[in-house]
Design a protein around this motif. Structure first.
Motif, mmCIF file in Angstrom:
data_model
loop_
_atom_site.group_PDB
_atom_site.id
_atom_site.type_symbol
_atom_site.label_atom_id
_atom_site.label_comp_id
_atom_site.label_asym_id
_atom_site.label_seq_id
_atom_site.Cartn_x
_atom_site.Cartn_y
_atom_site.Cartn_z
ATOM 1 N N ILE A 12 28.231 29.393 31.270
ATOM 2 C CA ILE A 12 28.399 30.420 32.301
ATOM 3 C C ILE A 12 27.045 31.056 32.588
ATOM 4 N N ASP A 13 26.651 31.029 33.862
ATOM 5 C CA ASP A 13 25.340 31.525 34.289
ATOM 6 C C ASP A 13 25.525 32.814 35.093
ATOM 7 N N LEU A 14 24.615 33.736 34.926
ATOM 8 C CA LEU A 14 24.732 35.051 35.545
ATOM 9 C C LEU A 14 24.738 35.008 37.078
ATOM 10 N N ILE A 15 23.887 34.190 37.682
ATOM 11 C CA ILE A 15 23.784 34.174 39.147
ATOM 12 C C ILE A 15 25.109 33.763 39.802
ATOM 13 N N PRO A 16 25.770 32.676 39.377
ATOM 14 C CA PRO A 16 27.072 32.357 39.971
ATOM 15 C C PRO A 16 28.139 33.421 39.706
ATOM 16 N N VAL A 17 28.083 34.059 38.546
ATOM 17 C CA VAL A 17 29.040 35.136 38.245
ATOM 18 C C VAL A 17 28.841 36.285 39.220
ATOM 19 N N LEU A 18 27.607 36.710 39.417
ATOM 20 C CA LEU A 18 27.339 37.810 40.341
ATOM 21 C C LEU A 18 27.686 37.429 41.779
ATOM 22 N N HIS A 19 27.394 36.176 42.139
ATOM 23 C CA HIS A 19 27.768 35.700 43.480
ATOM 24 C C HIS A 19 29.284 35.768 43.654
ATOM 25 N N ALA A 20 30.027 35.308 42.662
ATOM 26 C CA ALA A 20 31.488 35.313 42.737
ATOM 27 C C ALA A 20 32.021 36.731 42.861
ATOM 28 N N LEU A 21 31.437 37.656 42.139
ATOM 29 C CA LEU A 21 31.923 39.038 42.139
ATOM 30 C C LEU A 21 31.432 39.852 43.338
ATOM 31 N N ASP A 23 31.873 39.186 46.483
ATOM 32 C CA ASP A 23 32.817 39.143 47.592
ATOM 33 C C ASP A 23 33.965 40.115 47.330
ATOM 34 N N PRO A 24 34.334 40.935 48.306
ATOM 35 C CA PRO A 24 35.398 41.932 48.094
ATOM 36 C C PRO A 24 36.753 41.330 47.704
ATOM 37 N N VAL A 25 37.110 40.192 48.276
ATOM 38 C CA VAL A 25 38.388 39.569 47.917
ATOM 39 C C VAL A 25 38.344 39.092 46.468
ATOM 40 N N ARG A 26 37.263 38.420 46.089
ATOM 41 C CA ARG A 26 37.160 37.923 44.716
ATOM 42 C C ARG A 26 37.104 39.072 43.724
ATOM 43 N N LEU A 27 36.415 40.139 44.062
ATOM 44 C CA LEU A 27 36.382 41.307 43.184
ATOM 45 C C LEU A 27 37.774 41.915 43.073
ATOM 46 N N GLY A 28 38.530 41.904 44.166
ATOM 47 C CA GLY A 28 39.914 42.380 44.133
ATOM 48 C C GLY A 28 40.788 41.515 43.235
ATOM 49 N N ILE A 29 40.583 40.211 43.272
ATOM 50 C CA ILE A 29 41.329 39.300 42.400
ATOM 51 C C ILE A 29 41.026 39.624 40.940
ATOM 52 N N VAL A 30 39.752 39.770 40.625
ATOM 53 C CA VAL A 30 39.343 40.067 39.247
ATOM 54 C C VAL A 30 39.910 41.409 38.799
ATOM 55 N N THR A 31 39.879 42.395 39.659
ATOM 56 C CA THR A 31 40.433 43.708 39.328
ATOM 57 C C THR A 31 41.937 43.609 39.071
ATOM 58 N N ALA A 32 42.636 42.815 39.886
ATOM 59 C CA ALA A 32 44.074 42.636 39.698
ATOM 60 C C ALA A 32 44.388 41.934 38.378
ATOM 61 N N LEU A 33 43.496 41.065 37.938
ATOM 62 C CA LEU A 33 43.703 40.319 36.695
ATOM 63 C C LEU A 33 43.287 41.099 35.451
ATOM 64 N N SER A 54 42.666 29.886 47.956
ATOM 65 C CA SER A 54 42.289 28.762 47.089
ATOM 66 C C SER A 54 40.779 28.671 46.929
ATOM 67 N N HIS A 55 40.069 28.886 48.027
ATOM 68 C CA HIS A 55 38.605 28.879 47.976
ATOM 69 C C HIS A 55 38.099 29.965 47.026
ATOM 70 N N HIS A 56 38.631 31.164 47.133
ATOM 71 C CA HIS A 56 38.197 32.266 46.272
ATOM 72 C C HIS A 56 38.537 31.983 44.808
ATOM 73 N N PHE A 57 39.722 31.424 44.550
ATOM 74 C CA PHE A 57 40.086 31.053 43.176
ATOM 75 C C PHE A 57 39.098 30.021 42.622
ATOM 76 N N ARG A 58 38.724 29.041 43.451
ATOM 77 C CA ARG A 58 37.796 27.995 43.001
ATOM 78 C C ARG A 58 36.427 28.583 42.678
ATOM 79 N N VAL A 59 35.917 29.445 43.530
ATOM 80 C CA VAL A 59 34.598 30.053 43.288
ATOM 81 C C VAL A 59 34.611 30.827 41.964
ATOM 82 N N LEU A 60 35.659 31.605 41.735
ATOM 83 C CA LEU A 60 35.766 32.371 40.490
ATOM 84 C C LEU A 60 35.860 31.447 39.276
#
Length: 105
Positions: A12-21, A23-33, A54-60
């Motif tokens: 797990i690399d920091l840059i892809p993690v920060l990129h994933a987080l 996006d407001p939708v992806r951050l909302g998914i993570v918050t919900a989880l 599905s795209h957002h799930f894949r990026v995360l």
């Protein structure tokens, strides 16, 4: 069912993690989880198409933020909080705190 790639904790690399987080939708998914062990993907509704979700799930998942497992016809998604804490101590908690709506007022 096709194989779903999940990076190992050490990968797990920091840059892809920060990129994933970022996006407001992806951050909302993570918050919900954050307060659940796992959740069916279909229960998360952000008012966008299934293809976009599905795209957002894949990026995360590919960034190592979440894990997805098949359970019959359903895919269950979970936050990899322990893995993220191991790789980047102290990162995920403040991000989730900042993303949650404020109750001050």
């Amino acid at each position: 069912m096709p194989y779903l790639h999940h990076p190992r904790t050490a990968e797990i690399d920091l840059i892809p993690v920060l990129h994933a987080l970022a996006d407001p939708v992806r951050l909302g998914i993570v918050t919900a989880l954050a307060d659940r062990t796992e959740l069916p993907c279909g229960e998360l509704d952000f008012g966008i198409s299934k293809a976009s979700m599905s795209h957002h799930f894949r990026v995360l998942r590919e960034a190592g933020v979440t894990t997805t497992r098949q359970d019959g016809k359903h895919r269950l998604i979970a936050l990899r909080a322990a893995d993220l804490e191991q790789r980047f101590p102290g990162l995920i908690g403040p991000l989730l705190d900042a993303a949650r709506p404020s109750t001050v007022g």
